[in-house]
Scaffold this motif. Structure first.
Motif, short mmCIF file in Angstrom:
data_model
loop_
_atom_site.label_atom_id
_atom_site.label_comp_id
_atom_site.label_asym_id
_atom_site.label_seq_id
_atom_site.Cartn_x
_atom_site.Cartn_y
_atom_site.Cartn_z
N ASP A 126 15.02 10.39 11.03
CA ASP A 126 15.67 10.87 11.08
C ASP A 126 14.87 12.30 11.20
O ASP A 126 14.95 13.41 11.86
N ALA A 127 14.33 12.45 9.84
CA ALA A 127 13.73 13.78 10.33
C ALA A 127 12.27 13.84 11.03
O ALA A 127 11.72 15.01 11.43
N LEU A 128 11.56 12.68 11.04
CA LEU A 128 10.99 12.43 12.60
C LEU A 128 11.51 13.42 14.01
O LEU A 128 10.20 13.69 14.61
N THR A 129 12.48 13.56 14.40
CA THR A 129 12.64 13.83 15.49
C THR A 129 13.19 15.24 15.37
O THR A 129 12.76 16.17 16.52
N PHE A 130 12.43 16.18 14.45
CA PHE A 130 12.52 17.49 14.21
C PHE A 130 10.96 17.93 13.96
O PHE A 130 10.61 18.78 13.85
N GLU A 131 9.94 16.91 13.93
CA GLU A 131 8.23 17.23 14.06
C GLU A 131 7.82 17.01 15.35
O GLU A 131 8.84 16.59 16.36
N GLU A 132 7.05 18.73 15.47
CA GLU A 132 6.28 19.23 16.99
C GLU A 132 5.16 18.33 17.18
O GLU A 132 4.82 17.58 16.23
N GLU A 133 5.29 17.90 18.62
CA GLU A 133 4.03 16.93 19.14
C GLU A 133 2.91 17.79 18.48
O GLU A 133 2.81 18.60 18.98
N GLY A 134 1.77 16.61 18.70
CA GLY A 134 0.34 17.46 18.26
C GLY A 134 0.01 17.70 17.30
O GLY A 134 0.53 17.00 15.75
N GLY A 135 -1.05 17.82 16.76
CA GLY A 135 -1.66 18.41 15.24
C GLY A 135 -2.67 16.94 14.81
O GLY A 135 -2.78 17.17 14.08
N ILE A 136 -3.09 16.27 16.02
CA ILE A 136 -2.96 14.83 15.70
C ILE A 136 -4.80 14.94 16.63
O ILE A 136 -4.64 14.49 17.51
N ALA A 137 -5.65 14.29 15.82
CA ALA A 137 -6.77 13.56 16.98
C ALA A 137 -6.79 12.27 16.47
O ALA A 137 -6.54 12.22 15.59
N PHE A 138 -8.06 11.95 17.44
CA PHE A 138 -8.70 10.56 16.82
C PHE A 138 -10.02 9.90 16.62
O PHE A 138 -10.65 10.81 17.61
N ILE A 139 -10.52 9.19 16.32
CA ILE A 139 -11.89 9.16 15.68
C ILE A 139 -12.41 7.70 15.60
O ILE A 139 -11.66 6.84 14.78
#
Length: 100
Positions: free
Chosen positions: A34-47
């Motif tokens: 429910d809360a995840l639907t209000f989250e913005e995309e991005g802000g994550i990188a991969f390594i």
């Protein structure tokens, strides 16, 4: 093709704000989704799992900002590809602790 989204305090706050209707918020039955639907995309990188720590530090320092969003987490995968299973996570505070 799956997408990984990081649930943050900002996303939870936006969700809680959407639940306010002049009375107390009923959290019974509420889910992370429910809360995840209000989250913005991005802000994550991969390594990659064998990348040097300095590479992770550089990612945090050089992450391109989009709508003033900063890099919130780096997801560790086998070879640094977003299609691979997450093996771990690095946050900015993890790298600060290394400097102590």
């Amino acid at each position: 093709d799956r997408m990984l989204t990081l649930l943050s305090n900002a996303g939870i706050t936006r969700w809680l704000g959407s639940q306010v209707n002049g009375k107390s918020i009923d959290l019974a039955g509420a889910t992370v989704g429910d809360a995840l639907t209000f989250e913005e995309e991005g802000g994550i990188a991969f390594i990659a799992r064998h990348a040097p720590v300095d590479e992770a530090r550089e990612l945090f320092l050089s992450f391109p900002t989009r709508r003033s969003q900063r890099l919130r987490a780096i997801i560790i995968t086998e070879s640094g590809k977003p299609t691979e299973a997450p093996l771990g996570i690095i946050t900015p505070s993890d790298l600060v602790e290394l400097e102590d």
